[in-house]
Design a protein around this motif. Structure first.
Motif, mmCIF file in Angstrom:
data_model
loop_
_atom_site.group_PDB
_atom_site.id
_atom_site.type_symbol
_atom_site.label_atom_id
_atom_site.label_comp_id
_atom_site.label_asym_id
_atom_site.label_seq_id
_atom_site.Cartn_x
_atom_site.Cartn_y
_atom_site.Cartn_z
ATOM 1 N N TRP A 78 -37.499 -50.334 -55.260
ATOM 2 C CA TRP A 78 -37.776 -48.902 -55.178
ATOM 3 C C TRP A 78 -39.106 -48.591 -54.493
ATOM 4 C CZ3 TRP A 78 -34.769 -44.743 -55.996
ATOM 5 C CH2 TRP A 78 -33.559 -44.945 -56.653
ATOM 6 N N LYS A 79 -40.053 -49.522 -54.557
ATOM 7 C CA LYS A 79 -41.377 -49.229 -53.995
ATOM 8 C C LYS A 79 -41.308 -48.987 -52.489
ATOM 9 C CE LYS A 79 -42.548 -54.166 -53.658
ATOM 10 N NZ LYS A 79 -43.499 -55.221 -54.070
ATOM 11 N N TYR A 80 -40.381 -49.661 -51.805
ATOM 12 C CA TYR A 80 -40.246 -49.455 -50.365
ATOM 13 C C TYR A 80 -39.587 -48.114 -50.068
ATOM 14 C CZ TYR A 80 -41.184 -54.463 -50.375
ATOM 15 O OH TYR A 80 -41.750 -55.687 -50.589
ATOM 16 N N ILE A 81 -38.679 -47.713 -50.951
ATOM 17 C CA ILE A 81 -38.007 -46.423 -50.788
ATOM 18 C C ILE A 81 -39.011 -45.288 -50.950
ATOM 19 C CG2 ILE A 81 -36.231 -44.902 -51.742
ATOM 20 C CD1 ILE A 81 -34.732 -47.441 -52.617
ATOM 21 N N LYS A 82 -39.897 -45.422 -51.936
ATOM 22 C CA LYS A 82 -40.888 -44.372 -52.200
ATOM 23 C C LYS A 82 -41.836 -44.166 -51.024
ATOM 24 C CE LYS A 82 -40.868 -45.030 -57.227
ATOM 25 N NZ LYS A 82 -41.651 -45.514 -58.396
ATOM 26 N N ILE A 83 -42.155 -45.241 -50.321
ATOM 27 C CA ILE A 83 -43.069 -45.136 -49.176
ATOM 28 C C ILE A 83 -42.428 -44.349 -48.043
ATOM 29 C CG2 ILE A 83 -44.230 -46.448 -47.359
ATOM 30 C CD1 ILE A 83 -44.600 -48.717 -49.413
ATOM 31 N N LEU A 84 -41.167 -44.639 -47.774
ATOM 32 C CA LEU A 84 -40.507 -44.089 -46.591
ATOM 33 C C LEU A 84 -39.859 -42.733 -46.834
ATOM 34 C CD1 LEU A 84 -40.217 -45.217 -43.735
ATOM 35 C CD2 LEU A 84 -37.943 -46.039 -44.346
ATOM 36 N N PHE A 85 -39.442 -42.466 -48.080
ATOM 37 C CA PHE A 85 -38.606 -41.294 -48.346
ATOM 38 C C PHE A 85 -39.256 -39.952 -47.988
ATOM 39 C CE2 PHE A 85 -36.829 -37.975 -51.070
ATOM 40 C CZ PHE A 85 -35.489 -38.045 -50.665
ATOM 41 N N PRO A 86 -40.521 -39.702 -48.337
ATOM 42 C CA PRO A 86 -41.100 -38.383 -47.997
ATOM 43 C C PRO A 86 -41.057 -38.098 -46.498
ATOM 44 C CG PRO A 86 -42.490 -39.539 -49.570
ATOM 45 C CD PRO A 86 -41.483 -40.529 -49.102
ATOM 46 N N TRP A 87 -41.331 -39.116 -45.688
ATOM 47 C CA TRP A 87 -41.315 -38.927 -44.236
ATOM 48 C C TRP A 87 -39.886 -38.703 -43.740
ATOM 49 C CZ3 TRP A 87 -45.812 -37.940 -42.179
ATOM 50 C CH2 TRP A 87 -46.962 -38.466 -42.779
ATOM 51 N N ALA A 88 -38.948 -39.447 -44.300
ATOM 52 C CA ALA A 88 -37.552 -39.284 -43.904
ATOM 53 C C ALA A 88 -37.035 -37.904 -44.286
ATOM 54 C CB ALA A 88 -36.690 -40.364 -44.555
ATOM 55 N N LEU A 89 -37.408 -37.421 -45.461
ATOM 56 C CA LEU A 89 -37.004 -36.090 -45.906
ATOM 57 C C LEU A 89 -37.548 -35.021 -44.968
ATOM 58 C CD1 LEU A 89 -35.583 -34.347 -48.007
ATOM 59 C CD2 LEU A 89 -37.686 -34.382 -49.379
ATOM 60 N N ALA A 90 -38.798 -35.193 -44.539
ATOM 61 C CA ALA A 90 -39.388 -34.252 -43.582
ATOM 62 C C ALA A 90 -38.592 -34.250 -42.279
ATOM 63 C CB ALA A 90 -40.843 -34.619 -43.309
ATOM 64 N N GLY A 91 -38.174 -35.427 -41.833
ATOM 65 C CA GLY A 91 -37.369 -35.527 -40.618
ATOM 66 C C GLY A 91 -36.031 -34.829 -40.760
ATOM 67 N N VAL A 92 -35.406 -34.959 -41.931
ATOM 68 C CA VAL A 92 -34.130 -34.290 -42.198
ATOM 69 C C VAL A 92 -34.300 -32.773 -42.157
ATOM 70 C CG1 VAL A 92 -32.396 -33.830 -43.980
ATOM 71 C CG2 VAL A 92 -33.103 -36.173 -43.507
ATOM 72 N N LEU A 93 -35.364 -32.260 -42.783
ATOM 73 C CA LEU A 93 -35.600 -30.815 -42.819
ATOM 74 C C LEU A 93 -35.857 -30.254 -41.418
ATOM 75 C CD1 LEU A 93 -37.829 -30.573 -46.027
ATOM 76 C CD2 LEU A 93 -35.424 -29.939 -45.785
ATOM 77 N N ILE A 94 -36.624 -30.996 -40.625
ATOM 78 C CA ILE A 94 -36.876 -30.559 -39.251
ATOM 79 C C ILE A 94 -35.576 -30.490 -38.465
ATOM 80 C CG2 ILE A 94 -37.972 -31.190 -37.061
ATOM 81 C CD1 ILE A 94 -40.259 -32.415 -38.725
ATOM 82 N N ALA A 95 -34.762 -31.531 -38.608
ATOM 83 C CA ALA A 95 -33.491 -31.575 -37.872
ATOM 84 C C ALA A 95 -32.533 -30.490 -38.331
ATOM 85 C CB ALA A 95 -32.839 -32.950 -38.047
ATOM 86 N N THR A 96 -32.574 -30.144 -39.626
ATOM 87 C CA THR A 96 -31.677 -29.117 -40.160
ATOM 88 C C THR A 96 -31.866 -27.782 -39.448
ATOM 89 O OG1 THR A 96 -31.630 -30.161 -42.348
ATOM 90 C CG2 THR A 96 -31.048 -27.820 -42.231
ATOM 91 N N PHE A 97 -33.108 -27.413 -39.220
ATOM 92 C CA PHE A 97 -33.389 -26.097 -38.659
ATOM 93 C C PHE A 97 -33.523 -26.081 -37.141
ATOM 94 C CE2 PHE A 97 -35.016 -25.909 -43.054
ATOM 95 C CZ PHE A 97 -34.248 -24.840 -43.513
ATOM 96 N N PHE A 98 -33.899 -27.231 -36.555
ATOM 97 C CA PHE A 98 -34.153 -27.240 -35.120
ATOM 98 C C PHE A 98 -33.201 -28.143 -34.328
ATOM 99 C CE2 PHE A 98 -38.258 -26.271 -37.159
ATOM 100 C CZ PHE A 98 -38.517 -25.033 -36.571
ATOM 101 N N GLY A 99 -32.344 -28.834 -35.052
ATOM 102 C CA GLY A 99 -31.481 -29.815 -34.395
ATOM 103 C C GLY A 99 -30.579 -29.242 -33.324
ATOM 104 N N PHE A 192 -25.107 -33.999 -47.062
ATOM 105 C CA PHE A 192 -23.724 -33.548 -47.209
ATOM 106 C C PHE A 192 -23.593 -32.025 -47.331
ATOM 107 C CE2 PHE A 192 -19.815 -32.587 -49.429
ATOM 108 C CZ PHE A 192 -18.889 -33.352 -48.746
ATOM 109 N N PRO A 193 -24.282 -31.375 -48.292
ATOM 110 C CA PRO A 193 -24.131 -29.911 -48.400
ATOM 111 C C PRO A 193 -24.643 -29.164 -47.179
ATOM 112 C CG PRO A 193 -25.891 -30.690 -49.838
ATOM 113 C CD PRO A 193 -25.181 -31.903 -49.333
ATOM 114 N N ILE A 194 -25.666 -29.710 -46.509
ATOM 115 C CA ILE A 194 -26.183 -29.068 -45.297
ATOM 116 C C ILE A 194 -25.123 -29.068 -44.207
ATOM 117 C CG2 ILE A 194 -27.926 -29.200 -43.474
ATOM 118 C CD1 ILE A 194 -29.812 -30.490 -45.538
ATOM 119 N N GLN A 195 -24.491 -30.225 -44.024
ATOM 120 C CA GLN A 195 -23.489 -30.331 -42.967
ATOM 121 C C GLN A 195 -22.202 -29.580 -43.306
ATOM 122 O OE1 GLN A 195 -22.875 -34.280 -41.463
ATOM 123 N NE2 GLN A 195 -25.035 -34.629 -41.109
ATOM 124 N N MET A 196 -21.906 -29.453 -44.585
ATOM 125 C CA MET A 196 -20.671 -28.764 -44.969
ATOM 126 C C MET A 196 -20.832 -27.243 -44.963
ATOM 127 S SD MET A 196 -18.172 -29.523 -48.187
ATOM 128 C CE MET A 196 -16.501 -28.860 -48.207
#
Length: 253
Positions: A78-99, A192-196
């Motif tokens: 889990w420690k590796y997931i915690k490091i990367l997840f905040p940045w990945a979530l930010a990338g998802v949010l950016i793509a959601t609105f500007f993709g 999933f809910p974003i794409q649906m």
């Protein structure tokens, strides 16, 4: 009647068979043969179009993540997931609105270049050694997390990026697969809910097709899991590096 059940999108049967092949490949990739699923992206995009293909592929990826999680969950870190997840979530949010407004070709090329550069750094360190670990560098984790989150939202194309991050830590094979399974599942469930409901790329009929082809995906998962058992740790590392390289090159085309 039967045709409407097993082919809810009313495609020709060649398209249906290729989609079933993509389900098989997704299962094999998620159970350990990392990177194989990259070939699904151009195949499905050619058959259904960019936006629709993303919606068809995502449930396949979620099914595969669940399978991988069942078998490799005890190996996850889990420690590796915690490091990367905040940045990945930010990338998802950016793509959601500007993709929708970003040039897909330019994005693919820039991601491909970034993967090749980072991969070259890892290979260099493998050959010449060195105590410093790339994953400890904040610029490395943040850049891969952000671009990976964006890529996974736009086209389910983050596999090489996240695999590259985990590969940089020289994790054992099972830890690599288990950690990736949890990380991908969390992100894919968020998407999933974003794409649906926001992108409308997932419909009830496309979901029906996903469930119809679920046995094919599970077959691929069992095949992939069996194959991985016979691949030594060092050979598996080279295999993943090779697939990441091919995946990066594919992004240019």
């Amino acid at each position: 009647m039967i045709e409407s059940v097993i082919n809810p999108l009313n495609t020709d049967w060649t398209t249906w068979v290729i989609t079933a092949f993509c389900a098989l490949v997704a299962g094999m990739s998620k159970s350990g043969l990392k990177g194989f699923a990259m070939i699904n992206i151009p195949l499905l995009a050619n058959l259904y179009g960019g936006m629709a293909s993303v919606g068809i592929l995502l449930p396949f990826l979620i099914f595969g993540d669940i399978f991988a999680l069942v078998y490799y969950r005890r190996s996850a870190e889990w420690k590796y997931i915690k490091i990367l997840f905040p940045w990945a979530l930010a990338g998802v949010l950016i793509a959601t609105f500007f993709g929708r407004y970003i040039n897909d070709e330019q994005f693919r090329i820039s991601i491909g270049i970034a993967i090749i550069i980072c991969l070259a750094l890892i290979v260099y360190k493998d050959i010449y050694g060195g105590k410093q670990v790339l994953s400890d560098k904040k610029w490395f984790s943040s850049s891969l997390g952000l671009s990976g989150g964006f890529a996974t939202m736009i086209g389910n194309a983050a596999g090489p990026i996240f695999n590259l991050y985990l590969m940089s830590m020289r994790l054992p094979k099972n830890v690599f697969i288990g950690t990736g399974a949890i990380f991908y599942l969390i992100l894919n469930l968020l998407k999933f809910p974003i794409q649906m409901f926001y992108w409308d790329s997932i419909s009830l009929k496309s979901l029906q097709l996903n469930f119809v082809l679920l046995p094919v995906l599970l077959t691929g998962a069992f095949i992939g899991k069996r194959i991985v058992k016979y691949i030594p740790e060092k050979a598996y590392r080279y295999f993943v590096i090779g697939v990441i390289s091919v995946s990066a090159i594919m992004l240019f085309f």
